[in-house]
Design an enzyme around this catalytic site. Structure first.
Site, PDB file in Angstrom:
ATOM      1  N   SER A  72       0.811  -1.209   0.000  1.00 51.91           N
ATOM      2  CA  SER A  72       0.000   0.000   0.000  1.00 51.91           C
ATOM      3  C   SER A  72       0.852   1.269   0.000  1.00 51.91           C
ATOM      4  O   SER A  72       1.609   1.518  -0.925  1.00 51.91           O
ATOM      5  CB  SER A  72      -0.964  -0.040   1.194  1.00 51.91           C
ATOM      6  OG  SER A  72      -1.894   1.003   1.144  1.00 51.91           O
ATOM      7  N   ASP A 111      -5.863   2.387  -3.574  1.00 52.00           N
ATOM      8  CA  ASP A 111      -7.143   2.337  -2.862  1.00 52.00           C
ATOM      9  C   ASP A 111      -7.397   3.562  -1.988  1.00 52.00           C
ATOM     10  O   ASP A 111      -8.462   3.679  -1.386  1.00 52.00           O
ATOM     11  CB  ASP A 111      -7.277   1.047  -2.042  1.00 52.00           C
ATOM     12  CG  ASP A 111      -6.288   0.950  -0.892  1.00 52.00           C
ATOM     13  OD1 ASP A 111      -5.396   1.814  -0.778  1.00 52.00           O
ATOM     14  OD2 ASP A 111      -6.402  -0.009  -0.099  1.00 52.00           O
ATOM     15  N   ASP A 152      -2.547   6.330  -3.569  1.00 51.60           N
ATOM     16  CA  ASP A 152      -1.385   5.746  -2.901  1.00 51.60           C
ATOM     17  C   ASP A 152      -0.836   4.611  -3.763  1.00 51.60           C
ATOM     18  O   ASP A 152      -1.300   4.386  -4.882  1.00 51.60           O
ATOM     19  CB  ASP A 152      -1.719   5.299  -1.478  1.00 51.60           C
ATOM     20  CG  ASP A 152      -2.692   4.128  -1.440  1.00 51.60           C
ATOM     21  OD1 ASP A 152      -3.376   3.884  -2.457  1.00 51.60           O
ATOM     22  OD2 ASP A 152      -2.788   3.451  -0.399  1.00 51.60           O
TER      23      ASP A 152
END
EC number: 5.4.2.10
Length: 444
Positions: A104, A247, A243
């Site tokens: 992430s 998401d 990012d």
């Protein structure tokens, strides 16, 4: 039963350190494959694997493919694709499961493995425990006749792009808008600019030159300074920041002002209310600013709080049958559009909402100003009874702030710290309340 390997968002850590090693990921793929084979007895299961742009993705993808195929599971590989794209394709292609290789918003030196069940939803705790129970067991490769196959598929990007575009009102487009799109040198670099361009916007792309090492590096949703400067330089209407795995969403207006997830959720909810769409309500978290809660209720929109983490927001949305939720960090869920947080789709919903309201971001968000917050981290000893020590002062502060502020106490899950957060209509109320509670906790 406590989970041994899975955290709140899959398995994650520093590359080369347990559990993000090729040998463990091989076992993880094999264990997950075993579970799929047991659950899908009618035919050979098929798993979709996507990834972001980290250099370690090649290594981990190969390990996963080896594990799944050894267990008798077929694999299709998409290459770089946002996490919500993996969730969508898992559902759209009616596959047994999906896997995203990403950490992430973390630096390139970290990576992780996130699973989606059939239908593109996150795995249940029960299935995660089932996988964990098999990880430490012996690997017994299937006979050659029952081994899985692996292949790369083309067109995954295009299919996801069309899905994203389908969530924007068909009677409208983005012509006349100039957008700067920052994809954090991450998974969205190949798809996000195309979505906004094909809907008619003039797009300036930044953070779109991944090299394996620069994901999230001074770019994207966790570092908006680069986007702010680009919006001003190009005299754009808005900036959109994702990012590393696509998401999360942050936005910037033409003046360089940043709007976080809370502000963007408010814009979407207000527009839906104006259109008479029944969204049920909005789910935030215990960290959502109280001023937003009040502003939503003034629009006739119910509000509730979940624990911090998008999976807990999703749980509340599903339980209540509500449609909108998220966090200040930029995780935004629009359940009538997708069943997981999606930065591209969230941006489209914000832009559609601004068209509905016929206002810009600054004007809509002027409806509310965040209450000032004071946060204090108090270090404690192991076993310290901090709840008992602070309960009287906590009750006093909560009574004083009733209707005009609130208190959140959270014990860190990773260090011996209690986080004291007090927000109030006036900054001095928040500061004084937080200091009193922190002093009562004592600490070390």
């Amino acid at each position: 039963m406590a989970k041994k390997y899975f955290g709140t968002d899959g398995v994650r850590g520093e590359v080369g350190q347990f559990p993000i090693t090729p040998d463990f990921v091989l076992k993880l793929g094999y264990a997950a494959g075993q579970v799929l084979v047991q659950h899908d007895t009618d035919q050979k299961p098929t798993v979709l694997i996507g990834k972001d742009t980290r250099i370690s993705g090649y290594m981990l993808e190969a390990a996963l493919v080896a594990g799944f195929t050894a267990a008798g599971v077929n694999v299709v590989q998409t290459g770089p694709l946002p996490t919500p794209g993996v969730a969508y394709l898992t559902r759209a292609l009616r596959l047994s499961a999906g896997v995203m290789i990403s950490a992430s918003h973390n630096a390139y030196s970290d990576n992780g493995i996130k699973f989606f069940a059939e239908g593109g939803v996150k795995l249940s705790d029960e299935v995660e425990l089932e996988i964990e129970a098999k990880i430490d067991g012996e690997m017994k490769t299937q006979p050659s006749a029952r081994l899985g196959r692996a292949r790369r598929i083309s067109g995954a990007d295009d299919r996801y792009i069309e899905f994203c575009k389908s969530t924007f009102p068909s009677h409208s487009d983005l012509r006349g808008l100039k957008l700067v799109v920052d994809t954090a040198n991450g998974a969205g670099y190949g798809v996000a600019p195309k979505v906004f361009h094909e809907l008619g916007a003039q797009v300036v792309s930044i953070g779109n030159e991944p090299n394996g090492y620069n994901i999230n590096e001074k770019c994207g949703a966790t570092y908006t300074k680069t986007l702010q400067a680009a919006v001003l330089q190009h005299e754009a209407d808005y900036g959109i920041a994702l990012d590393g795995d696509g998401d999360r969403l942050m936005m910037v207006d033409k003046n360089g002002q940043v709007y976080d997830g809370d502000s963007l959720i408010y814009v979407i909810a207000k527009a839906r209310a104006r259109e008479g769409i029944n969204i049920g309500g909005v789910v935030g978290t215990v960290m959502t600013n109280m001023a937003m809660e009040i502003a939503l209720k003034e629009q006739g929109v119910d509000f509730c709080r979940a624990k911090v983490g998008d999976r807990y927001v999703l749980e509340q949305l599903n339980q209540r049958g509500w449609l909108i939720g998220g966090e200040a960090s930029g995780h935004i869920l629009c359940m009538d559009k997708h069943n997981t947080g999606d930065g591209i789709i969230s941006a489209l919903q914000v832009l559609a909402a601004l068209q509905t309201l016929n206002q810009d971001l600054a004007t809509v968000c002027a409806d509310w100003q965040p209450y000032p917050q004071t946060m204090i981290n108090v270090r404690i000893q192991k076993g310290q009874q901090w709840q008992e020590a602070s309960k009287d002062v906590l009750a006093e502060v909560e009574k004083e702030l009733e209707g005009k502020g609130r208190v959140v106490l959270r014990a860190s899950g990773t260090e011996p710290v209690v986080r004291v957060m007090v927000e109030a209509r006036q900054a001095d109320w928040a500061r004084e309340g937080a200091e009193r509670i922190a002093a009562a906790i004592g600490g070390i």
